[in-house]
Design a protein around this motif. Structure first.
Motif, mmCIF file in Angstrom:
data_model
loop_
_atom_site.group_PDB
_atom_site.id
_atom_site.type_symbol
_atom_site.label_atom_id
_atom_site.label_comp_id
_atom_site.label_asym_id
_atom_site.label_seq_id
_atom_site.Cartn_x
_atom_site.Cartn_y
_atom_site.Cartn_z
ATOM 1 N N HIS A 188 -2.189 -1.011 15.932
ATOM 2 C CA HIS A 188 -2.825 -2.199 15.186
ATOM 3 C C HIS A 188 -2.156 -3.494 15.400
ATOM 4 C CE1 HIS A 188 -4.475 -4.538 11.974
ATOM 5 N NE2 HIS A 188 -5.815 -3.975 12.406
ATOM 6 N N LEU A 189 -2.917 -4.522 16.125
ATOM 7 C CA LEU A 189 -2.196 -5.901 15.985
ATOM 8 C C LEU A 189 -2.847 -6.931 15.312
ATOM 9 C CD1 LEU A 189 -2.069 -6.085 20.091
ATOM 10 C CD2 LEU A 189 -0.342 -5.294 18.486
ATOM 11 N N GLY A 190 -4.140 -6.440 14.647
ATOM 12 C CA GLY A 190 -4.587 -7.599 13.789
ATOM 13 C C GLY A 190 -6.073 -7.584 13.698
ATOM 14 N N VAL A 191 -6.934 -8.772 13.133
ATOM 15 C CA VAL A 191 -8.105 -8.862 13.001
ATOM 16 C C VAL A 191 -8.956 -9.995 13.732
ATOM 17 C CG1 VAL A 191 -9.985 -9.098 11.215
ATOM 18 C CG2 VAL A 191 -8.181 -7.506 10.723
ATOM 19 N N GLU A 192 -9.870 -9.992 14.234
ATOM 20 C CA GLU A 192 -10.604 -11.198 14.952
ATOM 21 C C GLU A 192 -11.979 -11.018 15.158
ATOM 22 O OE1 GLU A 192 -10.812 -14.086 15.792
ATOM 23 O OE2 GLU A 192 -8.603 -14.017 16.502
ATOM 24 N N THR A 193 -12.667 -11.998 15.209
ATOM 25 C CA THR A 193 -14.129 -11.767 15.305
ATOM 26 C C THR A 193 -14.539 -11.077 16.586
ATOM 27 O OG1 THR A 193 -14.274 -13.997 16.654
ATOM 28 C CG2 THR A 193 -14.376 -14.276 14.297
ATOM 29 N N ARG A 194 -15.705 -10.529 16.286
ATOM 30 C CA ARG A 194 -16.384 -9.700 17.522
ATOM 31 C C ARG A 194 -16.315 -10.713 18.601
ATOM 32 N NH1 ARG A 194 -22.131 -6.521 17.405
ATOM 33 N NH2 ARG A 194 -22.335 -6.112 19.537
ATOM 34 N N GLU A 195 -16.896 -11.894 18.621
ATOM 35 C CA GLU A 195 -17.029 -12.768 19.744
ATOM 36 C C GLU A 195 -15.704 -13.002 20.435
ATOM 37 O OE1 GLU A 195 -18.289 -13.339 16.930
ATOM 38 O OE2 GLU A 195 -20.461 -13.046 17.336
ATOM 39 N N LYS A 196 -14.682 -13.366 19.758
ATOM 40 C CA LYS A 196 -13.413 -13.605 20.043
ATOM 41 C C LYS A 196 -12.842 -12.117 20.948
ATOM 42 C CE LYS A 196 -11.501 -16.859 19.994
ATOM 43 N NZ LYS A 196 -11.311 -18.048 21.002
ATOM 44 N N ILE A 197 -13.143 -11.068 20.461
ATOM 45 C CA ILE A 197 -12.636 -9.592 20.738
ATOM 46 C C ILE A 197 -13.282 -9.567 22.215
ATOM 47 C CG2 ILE A 197 -12.798 -7.177 20.652
ATOM 48 C CD1 ILE A 197 -11.010 -7.995 18.433
ATOM 49 N N HIS A 198 -14.651 -9.789 22.396
ATOM 50 C CA HIS A 198 -15.253 -9.736 23.775
ATOM 51 C C HIS A 198 -14.886 -10.921 24.790
ATOM 52 C CE1 HIS A 198 -17.179 -5.994 22.877
ATOM 53 N NE2 HIS A 198 -17.698 -6.568 21.746
ATOM 54 N N GLU A 199 -14.179 -12.006 24.151
ATOM 55 C CA GLU A 199 -13.994 -12.930 25.042
ATOM 56 C C GLU A 199 -12.731 -12.679 25.890
ATOM 57 O OE1 GLU A 199 -12.625 -17.666 24.769
ATOM 58 O OE2 GLU A 199 -14.190 -16.944 23.182
#
Length: 209
Positions: free
Chosen positions: A13-24
């Motif tokens: 586990h590295l962190g939390v991010e928005t779904r949009e940023k994850i796919h970007e």
């Protein structure tokens, strides 16, 4: 805003991010594919609104801080309206999913570890409440007949469709065609669905034996 946990390629586990940023950025994250079957060997595919094709019973991303089991319950409730809280689904596969595609002029980089759940559904077909923004209904097909159809690569099989008609579930019996099952370019249909169907056949044998 939807937030997801993200990981390195080894699952750390590295962190939390928005779904949009994850796919970007093409960050590794977790998803679930949920499959329901009946005691008589039928497997449930949902009918996707955007394609009209048959896909998983329910599926989606695992939200930040959410367990895989919680995601199974939530996605099944959100997409087809069933409460599977007291069920004990079986994990049948873990699939690495890598795909890049264009959408609205942007490149979506999908890097996911997808857990496949298999659960027994023994309820009333009128209990389905579909998210009509995503799902038109479900189709019930015999697992063995479907596997044989996929091995043959063409043809039709008998099916029961449960379709939302202005908030009322309508049951329609008809034959469905090989080409109605969702398959992306470059995918093999046996590789995509074969293990699920085989597991349904095996679990049904346990019930009837």
């Amino acid at each position: 805003m939807e937030y997801l946990d993200y990981y390195d390629e080894f699952g750390n586990h590295l962190g939390v991010e928005t779904r949009e940023k994850i796919h970007e950025l093409g960050l590794w994250h977790k998803t679930v594919q949920n499959w329901l079957y009946t005691k008589d060997g039928k497997v449930l595919f949902q009918i996707r609104k955007n394609t009209g094709k048959f896909y998983t019973t329910s599926s989606g991303h695992v939200d930040a801080g959410e367990t895989l089991e919680e995601a199974y319950i939530r996605e099944t409730r959100e997409e087809i309206g069933l409460d599977m809280t007291n069920e004990n689904p079986k994990v049948i596969d873990l699939v690495t999913w890598v795909m890049d595609k264009k959408k609205d002029g942007k490149t979506i980089k999908d890097r996911a570890k997808s857990t496949f759940f298999l659960g027994l559904y023994d309820g009333d077909f009128n209990d389905f409440k579909f998210d009509t923004n995503e799902v038109l209904g479900v189709v019930l097909v015999d697992a063995k007949e479907t596997l044989d159809l996929f091995k043959k690569g063409h043809g039709q099989i008998d099916a029961l469709l449960i379709i939302d008609k202005n908030g009322v579930n309508e049951q329609i019996k008809r034959q469905v065609d090989f080409d109605e099952f969702l398959l992306f370019e470059g995918e093999d249909i046996i590789q995509k669905y074969g293990k699920i169907l085989t597991n349904v056949i095996e679990e049904t044998k346990k019930i009837t034996s």
